[in-house]
Design a protein around this motif. Sequence first.
Motif, PDB file in Angstrom:
ATOM      1  N   ASN A 133      38.983  47.271  46.403  1.00  0.00           N
ATOM      2  CA  ASN A 133      38.539  46.585  45.188  1.00  0.00           C
ATOM      3  C   ASN A 133      37.324  47.236  44.526  1.00  0.00           C
ATOM      4  O   ASN A 133      36.639  46.594  43.728  1.00  0.00           O
ATOM      5  CB  ASN A 133      38.275  45.094  45.457  1.00  0.00           C
ATOM      6  N   HIS A 141      34.488  47.109  39.706  1.00  0.00           N
ATOM      7  CA  HIS A 141      35.353  46.360  40.616  1.00  0.00           C
ATOM      8  C   HIS A 141      36.761  46.267  40.044  1.00  0.00           C
ATOM      9  O   HIS A 141      36.946  46.056  38.836  1.00  0.00           O
ATOM     10  CB  HIS A 141      34.803  44.951  40.849  1.00  0.00           C
ATOM     11  N   ARG A 142      37.734  46.425  40.894  1.00  0.00           N
ATOM     12  CA  ARG A 142      39.124  46.177  40.511  1.00  0.00           C
ATOM     13  C   ARG A 142      39.346  44.672  40.618  1.00  0.00           C
ATOM     14  O   ARG A 142      39.176  44.084  41.677  1.00  0.00           O
ATOM     15  CB  ARG A 142      40.079  46.942  41.428  1.00  0.00           C
ATOM     16  N   THR A 188      42.451  40.700  42.730  1.00  0.00           N
ATOM     17  CA  THR A 188      42.213  41.756  43.706  1.00  0.00           C
ATOM     18  C   THR A 188      40.861  41.509  44.347  1.00  0.00           C
ATOM     19  O   THR A 188      39.819  41.661  43.715  1.00  0.00           O
ATOM     20  CB  THR A 188      42.230  43.136  43.021  1.00  0.00           C
ATOM     21  N   ARG A 189      40.924  41.079  45.605  1.00  0.00           N
ATOM     22  CA  ARG A 189      39.702  40.831  46.383  1.00  0.00           C
ATOM     23  C   ARG A 189      39.942  41.329  47.798  1.00  0.00           C
ATOM     24  O   ARG A 189      41.062  41.690  48.163  1.00  0.00           O
ATOM     25  CB  ARG A 189      39.386  39.322  46.427  1.00  0.00           C
TER      26      ARG A 189
END
Length: 213
Positions: A133, A141-142, A188-189
């Motif tokens: 991520n 960050h993604r 997404t995490r």
Amino acid sequence: MPYVFDLDRLDRLAAEHCDAYRNADPYPHVVIDDFLDAAAASELARVFPKPGDPVAWDHYAAPGLEVKLGCGDETRFPPPIREAIYQMNGGPFVRFLEKLTGIDHLLPDPHLLGGGIHLTRQNGLLGIHADFNWHKKLEAHRRLNLLVYLTPDWRPEYGGALELWDTTGTRRVRHVEPIFNRAVVFSTRSDTFHGHPEPWTPADVNRQDRKSV
């Protein structure tokens, strides 16, 4: 060239699904059928590269964990797929994602790191995992994963369904069949565990999907 999606419908979809996305179990996500214009989706499926086509496939071959092909090099994409990716990285589509998810200031990824086109052949799979991520090149960050399934006439016996697991990675919560022209958007995490651990079964049909992150 017309958009591969309907702009007015995107606005309606965002308003219709925003609450469901944010409150979904096991983490924010939504499943939307008939996502792209029907004719556009059919054309994308028709031109989707085959395993032997010269698209600089990356081969992922970790038995039991990740067995598939992927390509994030847009210069190798068929023109309709490249155009669709441009459109889905453009302002109107990004605004749709912001309204749907409630995440402001989203940035598209022109490098398609982890994105692009993915293809799974017989016995291919993707074990349960959480995506990286942090995008080193963008230094950002993604935040989102978007999958659009492009395998016409998918059947349950083919397998390859997407599984969403709880945030401990120990229990399956949702099973999403990769029906043609179905989209899945999810956060997404480091704890958004997902995959398709059930192998793809047919020898003469490939599991095709377009992925944006």
